[in-house]
Design a protein around this motif. Structure first.
Motif, short mmCIF file in Angstrom:
data_model
loop_
_atom_site.label_atom_id
_atom_site.label_comp_id
_atom_site.label_asym_id
_atom_site.label_seq_id
_atom_site.Cartn_x
_atom_site.Cartn_y
_atom_site.Cartn_z
N LYS A 31 4.85 7.61 -5.80
CA LYS A 31 4.24 6.41 -5.23
C LYS A 31 3.25 5.76 -6.19
O LYS A 31 2.52 6.42 -6.91
N ARG A 98 1.50 3.05 -2.12
CA ARG A 98 2.62 2.15 -1.85
C ARG A 98 3.90 2.97 -1.84
O ARG A 98 4.18 3.69 -2.80
N VAL A 99 4.68 2.86 -0.78
CA VAL A 99 5.88 3.68 -0.62
C VAL A 99 6.95 3.31 -1.65
O VAL A 99 7.53 4.16 -2.30
N TYR A 110 0.59 -2.45 0.16
CA TYR A 110 0.32 -1.02 0.25
C TYR A 110 0.49 -0.56 1.69
O TYR A 110 0.12 -1.25 2.63
N ASP A 111 1.02 0.65 1.83
CA ASP A 111 1.40 1.16 3.14
C ASP A 111 0.38 2.11 3.75
O ASP A 111 0.31 2.23 4.98
N TYR A 112 -0.35 2.80 2.93
CA TYR A 112 -1.30 3.81 3.42
C TYR A 112 -2.65 3.59 2.74
O TYR A 112 -2.72 3.28 1.55
#
Length: 123
Positions: A31, A98-99, A110-112
């Motif tokens: 990632k 980011r996945v 960004y996902d998390y």
């Protein structure tokens, strides 16, 4: 994926700090990881990002030459080495993962996100 940032604190202008962000979860090493900051009265701002291998990094103009992002995939940690700190660097700093994709400069990609760590630079 979970992120846990630490290393913030109070430092005088011209000083240095190193932030760390421990990343857990599946395929962490694949990632892209980034750092953003949020100062009172301002919008969230991109600081730095690095690709999965650590070979490609990007920085905002405001920190280029003073901050260095790096990662240790064996330990699942991303670092932000901050030098020559200025009062305007005062903010809560967040790490993000980011996945899919490279080291983006835009927060919605960004996902998390981690919980943030406070950095205060006194003049």
């Amino acid at each position: 994926v979970q992120l846990q940032a630490c290393g913030g604190g109070l430092v005088q202008a011209g000083g240095s700090l190193r932030l760390s962000c421990a990343v857990s979860g599946r395929t962490v090493s694949s990632k892209a990881l980034g750092w953003f900051r949020l100062a009172p009265g301002k919008e969230r701002e991109f600081v730095a990002a690095v690709n999965w291998s650590g070979a490609i990094a990007s920085y905002s103009d405001s920190v280029k030459g003073r901050f260095t992002i790096s990662r240790d995939n064996a330990k699942n940690i991303v670092y932000l080495q901050m030098s020559s700190l200025k009062p305007e660097d005062t903010a809560v700093y967040y790490c993000a993962a980011r996945v899919v994709g490279g080291p983006a400069t835009i927060a919605p990609l960004y996902d998390y996100w981690g919980q943030g760590t406070q950095v205060t630079v006194s003049s």
